[in-house]
Design a protein around this motif. Structure first.
Motif, PDB file in Angstrom:
ATOM      1  N   GLN A 127      97.929  88.339  83.238  1.00 19.21           N
ATOM      2  CA  GLN A 127      96.658  88.817  83.776  1.00 19.21           C
ATOM      3  C   GLN A 127      95.507  87.854  83.527  1.00 19.21           C
ATOM      4  OE1 GLN A 127      95.941  92.797  82.348  1.00 19.21           O
ATOM      5  NE2 GLN A 127      96.934  93.731  84.128  1.00 19.21           N
ATOM      6  N   ALA A 128      95.501  87.183  82.394  1.00 15.96           N
ATOM      7  CA  ALA A 128      94.399  86.281  82.077  1.00 15.96           C
ATOM      8  C   ALA A 128      94.300  85.149  83.105  1.00 15.96           C
ATOM      9  CB  ALA A 128      94.562  85.706  80.671  1.00 15.96           C
TER      10      ALA A 128
ATOM     11  N   ILE B 197      91.381  84.590  90.450  1.00 15.70           N
ATOM     12  CA  ILE B 197      90.569  85.507  91.263  1.00 15.70           C
ATOM     13  C   ILE B 197      89.098  85.124  91.158  1.00 15.70           C
ATOM     14  CG2 ILE B 197      89.750  87.885  91.449  1.00 15.70           C
ATOM     15  CD1 ILE B 197      92.565  88.778  90.551  1.00 15.70           C
ATOM     16  N   TYR B 198      88.664  84.869  89.942  1.00 15.62           N
ATOM     17  CA  TYR B 198      87.272  84.500  89.680  1.00 15.62           C
ATOM     18  C   TYR B 198      86.919  83.167  90.341  1.00 15.62           C
ATOM     19  CZ  TYR B 198      83.496  82.470  86.880  1.00 15.62           C
ATOM     20  OH  TYR B 198      82.352  81.841  86.469  1.00 15.62           O
TER      21      TYR B 198
ATOM     22  N   LEU C 230      80.478  88.479  84.894  1.00 15.49           N
ATOM     23  CA  LEU C 230      80.250  89.283  83.686  1.00 15.49           C
ATOM     24  C   LEU C 230      81.551  89.927  83.205  1.00 15.49           C
ATOM     25  CD1 LEU C 230      76.878  90.987  84.696  1.00 15.49           C
ATOM     26  CD2 LEU C 230      77.209  89.259  82.905  1.00 15.49           C
ATOM     27  N   PHE C 231      82.359  90.417  84.163  1.00 16.05           N
ATOM     28  CA  PHE C 231      83.643  91.020  83.794  1.00 16.05           C
ATOM     29  C   PHE C 231      84.576  89.981  83.180  1.00 16.05           C
ATOM     30  CE2 PHE C 231      88.071  92.011  84.858  1.00 16.05           C
ATOM     31  CZ  PHE C 231      88.215  93.246  84.239  1.00 16.05           C
ATOM     32  N   THR C 232      84.604  88.793  83.790  1.00 11.62           N
ATOM     33  CA  THR C 232      85.466  87.721  83.286  1.00 11.62           C
ATOM     34  C   THR C 232      85.038  87.291  81.888  1.00 11.62           C
ATOM     35  OG1 THR C 232      85.847  86.946  85.548  1.00 11.62           O
ATOM     36  CG2 THR C 232      86.338  85.397  83.768  1.00 11.62           C
ATOM     37  N   GLU C 233      83.724  87.212  81.671  1.00 14.29           N
ATOM     38  CA  GLU C 233      83.207  86.862  80.342  1.00 14.29           C
ATOM     39  C   GLU C 233      83.647  87.899  79.304  1.00 14.29           C
ATOM     40  OE1 GLU C 233      81.098  84.652  77.501  1.00 14.29           O
ATOM     41  OE2 GLU C 233      81.401  84.135  79.606  1.00 14.29           O
ATOM     42  N   ALA C 234      83.469  89.190  79.631  1.00 15.59           N
ATOM     43  CA  ALA C 234      83.830  90.258  78.699  1.00 15.59           C
ATOM     44  C   ALA C 234      85.336  90.271  78.439  1.00 15.59           C
ATOM     45  CB  ALA C 234      83.371  91.603  79.265  1.00 15.59           C
ATOM     46  N   TYR C 235      86.135  90.116  79.489  1.00 15.14           N
ATOM     47  CA  TYR C 235      87.591  90.108  79.345  1.00 15.14           C
ATOM     48  C   TYR C 235      88.029  88.921  78.494  1.00 15.14           C
ATOM     49  CZ  TYR C 235      92.528  90.415  80.704  1.00 15.14           C
ATOM     50  OH  TYR C 235      93.906  90.526  80.689  1.00 15.14           O
ATOM     51  N   GLY C 236      87.445  87.757  78.745  1.00 15.38           N
ATOM     52  CA  GLY C 236      87.813  86.566  77.988  1.00 15.38           C
ATOM     53  C   GLY C 236      87.498  86.690  76.512  1.00 15.38           C
ATOM     54  N   LEU C 237      86.336  87.269  76.196  1.00 10.52           N
ATOM     55  CA  LEU C 237      85.963  87.462  74.799  1.00 10.52           C
ATOM     56  C   LEU C 237      86.864  88.490  74.119  1.00 10.52           C
ATOM     57  CD1 LEU C 237      82.060  87.456  75.132  1.00 10.52           C
ATOM     58  CD2 LEU C 237      83.465  85.709  74.015  1.00 10.52           C
TER      59      LEU C 237
ATOM     60  N   PHE D 149      98.171  90.177  89.354  1.00  7.15           N
ATOM     61  CA  PHE D 149      97.375  90.822  88.303  1.00  7.15           C
ATOM     62  C   PHE D 149      97.874  92.245  88.056  1.00  7.15           C
ATOM     63  CE2 PHE D 149      93.694  93.126  86.621  1.00  7.15           C
ATOM     64  CZ  PHE D 149      93.256  92.249  85.629  1.00  7.15           C
ATOM     65  N   ILE D 150      98.313  92.906  89.134  1.00  5.55           N
ATOM     66  CA  ILE D 150      98.824  94.276  89.023  1.00  5.55           C
ATOM     67  C   ILE D 150     100.290  94.291  88.581  1.00  5.55           C
ATOM     68  CG2 ILE D 150      99.307  96.399  90.318  1.00  5.55           C
ATOM     69  CD1 ILE D 150      96.941  95.652  92.126  1.00  5.55           C
TER      70      ILE D 150
END
Length: 239
Positions: free
Chosen positions: A68-69, A75-76, A118-125, A61-62
């Motif tokens: 990254q997606a 990770i999730y 929540l982070f994964t949802e926001a990143y995906g959107l 990811f780094i």
């Protein structure tokens, strides 16, 4: 052997063991020796797989922004599967509790899963990745219900039974989905097809609802016989 290569082979071996041992506890007699021992193997393999996945995907990811997606997805999935498996074990060990649990492992993992969901949802959107925003609600729901369960006194006589079932099904959904995503190209699946990768979630949720309904009806039938007070003898008896 490099640390990365070691983590990769550990992840592959643990993932295979977890996938193979996932199925037997579902059909074995609940609470029996086979159910418990194979379940312990599954949980151990799942935690090992999750830790190695975090090492691999966290590093990538780094180091590889273009991927990254997918790295965030793994990770999730690692956190979802490990947190759910851990909860499945913890509810059995704390089934006699009468108050809320503030143990760091209970509250901490549920909080981590909720926040990462929540982070994964926001990143995906934001990035337009259907696999992320479509699958993230599983972790959001699991994390939120985990916190709701731990931070209140038990509300049901068989609370531990249903929480154990739900947690292990959620962990199994993560295991199967990860295996499907990794091996999609070998199965002739091109791209991140949301409908395909949400299949385990749909089947798991429907199956869990039917399973829960069956056991609630079963326990409800047993409860009156077990709790009904003895009927006093009539004073006219024997006259």
């Amino acid at each position: 052997m490099s640390l990365y290569l070691f983590a990769r082979w550990l992840h592959i071996a643990s993932g295979i063991i977890a996938f193979v041992t996932l199925w037997l506890p579902l059909v074995a007699r609940k609470g029996g020796t086979l159910h418990r021992r194979v379940g312990q193997v599954y949980v151990g393999a799942m935690i090992s797989s999750a830790i190695s996945a975090l090492a691999i995907s966290g590093w990538r990811f780094i180091q590889a922004p273009a991927e990254q997606a997918m790295d965030l997805f793994f990770i999730y999935i690692a956190v979802l599967s490990a947190a759910s498996a851990s909860m499945g074990v913890r509810v059995m060990r704390t089934k006699a509790r009468t108050g809320a649990s503030t143990h760091p492992l209970d509250v901490g993992l549920s909080t981590l899963l909720l926040c990462l969901g929540l982070f994964t949802e926001a990143y995906g959107l934001r990035m337009g990745v259907p696999l992320l925003w479509g699958f993230a609600p599983v972790g959001i729901f699991s994390g939120a219900t985990g916190l709701w369960y731990w931070m209140r006194p038990p509300q049901d006589r068989m609370h531990w039974w249903f929480q154990h079932m739900g947690a292990m099904v959620a962990s199994g959904i993560g295991t199967i989905t990860a295996a499907l995503v990794v091996n999609a190209r070998h199965l002739g699946i091109e791209g991140l097809q949301l409908a395909v990768f949400l299949g385990p979630t749909v089947v798991g949720v429907v199956g869990l609802n039917l399973w829960t309904r069956y056991y609630r009806q079963r326990f409800a039938r047993k409860a009156p016989a077990a709790t009904a007070p003895a009927v006093p003898a009539s004073p006219l008896a024997g006259r």
